[in-house]
Design a protein around this motif. Structure first.
Motif, mmCIF file in Angstrom:
data_model
loop_
_atom_site.group_PDB
_atom_site.id
_atom_site.type_symbol
_atom_site.label_atom_id
_atom_site.label_comp_id
_atom_site.label_asym_id
_atom_site.label_seq_id
_atom_site.Cartn_x
_atom_site.Cartn_y
_atom_site.Cartn_z
ATOM 1 N N SER A 1 0.863 -0.951 -0.367
ATOM 2 C CA SER A 1 0.213 0.172 0.030
ATOM 3 C C SER A 1 1.515 1.019 0.045
ATOM 4 C CB SER A 1 -0.645 0.579 0.903
ATOM 5 O OG SER A 1 -0.611 -0.110 2.743
ATOM 6 N N LEU A 2 2.098 1.350 -0.342
ATOM 7 C CA LEU A 2 2.772 2.487 -0.312
ATOM 8 C C LEU A 2 2.210 3.363 -1.356
ATOM 9 C CD1 LEU A 2 5.295 3.604 1.586
ATOM 10 C CD2 LEU A 2 6.952 2.070 -0.979
ATOM 11 N N SER A 3 2.114 4.058 -1.347
ATOM 12 C CA SER A 3 1.786 6.048 -1.944
ATOM 13 C C SER A 3 2.823 6.588 -2.669
ATOM 14 C CB SER A 3 0.150 5.925 -1.947
ATOM 15 O OG SER A 3 0.937 6.900 -0.658
ATOM 16 N N ASP A 4 3.593 6.859 -1.791
ATOM 17 C CA ASP A 4 4.899 7.794 -1.807
ATOM 18 C C ASP A 4 5.404 7.792 -0.810
ATOM 19 O OD1 ASP A 4 5.838 9.621 -3.372
ATOM 20 O OD2 ASP A 4 5.179 11.647 -2.411
ATOM 21 N N MET A 5 6.971 7.953 -0.875
ATOM 22 C CA MET A 5 8.409 8.078 -0.099
ATOM 23 C C MET A 5 9.122 9.693 -0.725
ATOM 24 S SD MET A 5 11.237 5.208 -0.751
ATOM 25 C CE MET A 5 12.138 6.353 0.090
ATOM 26 N N THR A 6 9.763 9.951 0.300
ATOM 27 C CA THR A 6 10.950 11.066 0.020
ATOM 28 C C THR A 6 11.556 11.051 1.083
ATOM 29 O OG1 THR A 6 11.546 13.444 0.040
ATOM 30 C CG2 THR A 6 9.749 12.819 1.761
ATOM 31 N N VAL A 7 13.042 10.391 1.032
ATOM 32 C CA VAL A 7 14.495 11.038 1.683
ATOM 33 C C VAL A 7 15.022 12.073 2.457
ATOM 34 C CG1 VAL A 7 16.988 9.594 2.619
ATOM 35 C CG2 VAL A 7 14.868 8.107 1.311
ATOM 36 N N VAL A 8 14.874 11.944 3.760
ATOM 37 C CA VAL A 8 15.584 13.506 4.075
ATOM 38 C C VAL A 8 16.310 13.268 5.242
ATOM 39 C CG1 VAL A 8 15.493 15.404 5.483
ATOM 40 C CG2 VAL A 8 13.726 14.978 3.515
ATOM 41 N N ASP A 9 17.743 13.858 4.918
ATOM 42 C CA ASP A 9 19.092 13.407 6.646
ATOM 43 C C ASP A 9 18.997 11.967 7.236
ATOM 44 O OD1 ASP A 9 19.509 16.080 6.466
ATOM 45 O OD2 ASP A 9 18.030 16.615 7.828
ATOM 46 N N GLU A 10 19.316 10.770 5.974
ATOM 47 C CA GLU A 10 18.754 9.111 6.829
ATOM 48 C C GLU A 10 17.674 8.794 7.282
ATOM 49 O OE1 GLU A 10 22.726 9.043 8.990
ATOM 50 O OE2 GLU A 10 23.506 8.353 6.499
ATOM 51 N N LEU B 1 1.492 8.188 7.992
ATOM 52 C CA LEU B 1 2.805 8.213 7.944
ATOM 53 C C LEU B 1 3.562 7.393 8.587
ATOM 54 C CD1 LEU B 1 4.877 10.288 6.350
ATOM 55 C CD2 LEU B 1 4.423 11.851 8.740
ATOM 56 N N GLN B 2 4.735 6.724 8.104
ATOM 57 C CA GLN B 2 6.447 6.214 8.540
ATOM 58 C C GLN B 2 7.103 6.769 8.228
ATOM 59 O OE1 GLN B 2 5.004 2.308 6.689
ATOM 60 N NE2 GLN B 2 4.405 1.673 9.075
ATOM 61 N N ILE B 3 8.065 6.443 9.397
ATOM 62 C CA ILE B 3 9.233 7.187 9.502
ATOM 63 C C ILE B 3 10.228 6.029 9.880
ATOM 64 C CG2 ILE B 3 10.844 9.265 10.555
ATOM 65 C CD1 ILE B 3 8.476 10.488 11.024
ATOM 66 N N VAL B 4 11.225 5.581 8.715
ATOM 67 C CA VAL B 4 12.224 4.710 8.929
ATOM 68 C C VAL B 4 13.864 5.283 9.071
ATOM 69 C CG1 VAL B 4 12.906 2.589 7.451
ATOM 70 C CG2 VAL B 4 10.402 3.695 7.550
ATOM 71 N N ASP B 5 14.584 5.403 9.463
ATOM 72 C CA ASP B 5 15.868 5.102 9.914
ATOM 73 C C ASP B 5 16.461 4.443 8.937
ATOM 74 O OD1 ASP B 5 18.585 5.629 9.921
ATOM 75 O OD2 ASP B 5 18.184 5.434 12.806
ATOM 76 N N VAL B 6 16.868 5.287 7.981
ATOM 77 C CA VAL B 6 18.126 4.452 7.117
ATOM 78 C C VAL B 6 19.197 4.884 6.782
ATOM 79 C CG1 VAL B 6 15.692 4.191 5.515
ATOM 80 C CG2 VAL B 6 17.131 6.234 4.742
ATOM 81 N N SER B 7 19.944 5.523 7.994
ATOM 82 C CA SER B 7 21.489 5.669 8.298
ATOM 83 C C SER B 7 22.065 3.904 8.302
ATOM 84 C CB SER B 7 21.618 6.032 9.545
ATOM 85 O OG SER B 7 21.013 4.951 10.315
ATOM 86 N N ASP B 8 21.818 3.005 8.604
ATOM 87 C CA ASP B 8 22.378 1.827 7.562
ATOM 88 C C ASP B 8 21.275 1.137 6.914
ATOM 89 O OD1 ASP B 8 23.468 -0.604 8.531
ATOM 90 O OD2 ASP B 8 23.547 -1.650 9.897
ATOM 91 N N LEU B 9 22.012 1.238 6.078
ATOM 92 C CA LEU B 9 21.234 0.321 4.808
ATOM 93 C C LEU B 9 20.755 -1.145 4.891
ATOM 94 C CD1 LEU B 9 22.566 2.343 1.663
ATOM 95 C CD2 LEU B 9 20.392 2.586 3.246
ATOM 96 N N ASP B 10 22.055 -1.510 5.538
ATOM 97 C CA ASP B 10 21.859 -3.202 5.871
ATOM 98 C C ASP B 10 20.310 -3.392 7.391
ATOM 99 O OD1 ASP B 10 23.735 -4.615 4.566
ATOM 100 O OD2 ASP B 10 25.609 -3.369 5.580
ATOM 101 N N ASN B 11 19.639 -2.535 7.785
ATOM 102 C CA ASN B 11 19.676 -2.594 8.632
ATOM 103 C C ASN B 11 18.656 -1.267 8.964
ATOM 104 O OD1 ASN B 11 18.286 -3.957 11.450
ATOM 105 N ND2 ASN B 11 19.725 -2.766 12.294
ATOM 106 N N PRO B 12 17.944 -0.933 7.784
ATOM 107 C CA PRO B 12 16.420 0.158 8.430
ATOM 108 C C PRO B 12 16.267 0.187 9.370
ATOM 109 C CG PRO B 12 15.873 -0.960 6.215
ATOM 110 C CD PRO B 12 17.564 -2.038 6.822
ATOM 111 N N ILE B 13 15.015 0.630 10.303
ATOM 112 C CA ILE B 13 14.155 0.563 11.379
ATOM 113 C C ILE B 13 12.958 1.760 11.102
ATOM 114 C CG2 ILE B 13 14.875 1.040 14.151
ATOM 115 C CD1 ILE B 13 17.258 0.025 14.232
#
Length: 199
Positions: free
Chosen positions: A48-57, A71-83
């Motif tokens: 059901s993902l409709s859009d996304m943007t990435v700001v400051d990891e 709205l969901q906020i995901v930490d992608v600073s570690d691409l091997d372990n998004p949280i």
């Protein structure tokens, strides 16, 4: 003799130019080789993902039409372990978000039923809706300075002043033919993709 020298000089220059172009092509080709690093998903499968943007990891995702909404906020600073850090949304608020734009710790989220929502994301674990406009059928938003440019699927382009994120104010609108799907702003011009109505 002079003609022969000039011909060889031209040939040398052409060969050097060709080698430079060839190196650029090889470099570009190598740069364009992509591979999947990881993925972020949940029990819902992210269908059901409709859009996304990435700001400051941090990745800001909009979800709709399933049990997981908003709205969901995901930490992608570690691409091997998004949280997943935090989320906001339910059947009563941010029920069908369509797009998201983030600037200065404010997420601007358009929603098909719930209008434009301004969400404070300074604490990504606990996002909070600051205010919303009661419009509907909104499809996209982009923000330039204090102005939010919003596309309404049926009615075209609307502009709001968002200098005060707790009380946005209507500036104006412009009806367009077709169905307004997305908007980009450059300089003094807003470009609206309007389906069969073109650009």
């Amino acid at each position: 003799l002079m003609r022969s020298f000039v011909a060889k000089l031209k040939e040398t220059i052409i060969m050097k130019y060709f080698l430079i172009v060839l190196l650029l092509l090889v470099s570009t080709a190598s740069w364009c080789v992509y591979h999947k690093i990881n993925e972020f998903s949940d029990a819902d499968g992210m269908n059901s993902l409709s859009d996304m943007t990435v700001v400051d990891e941090k990745a800001y995702l909009t979800r709709n039409l399933t049990d997981v909404r908003g709205l969901q906020i995901v930490d992608v600073s570690d691409l091997d372990n998004p949280i997943l850090l935090g989320s906001i949304g339910s059947y009563n608020e941010l029920s069908s978000p369509t797009s998201v734009f983030v600037s200065n710790n404010i997420a601007y989220v358009t929603d098909w039923y719930d209008g434009l929502n301004l969400v404070d994301v300074s604490d990504p674990y606990h996002p909070v809706i600051l205010c919303l406009d009661a419009g509907n059928s909104l499809t996209d938003v982009t923000v330039v300075g204090d102005l939010a440019f919003i596309t309404d699927y049926y009615f075209g382009l609307s502009i709001y002043n968002v200098s005060n994120p707790q009380e946005m104010s209507y500036v104006g609108s412009f009806a367009i033919s077709g169905n307004a799907m997305s908007v980009a702003v450059s300089g003094s011009y807003a470009y609206v993709a309007a389906g069969a109505g073109g650009l």
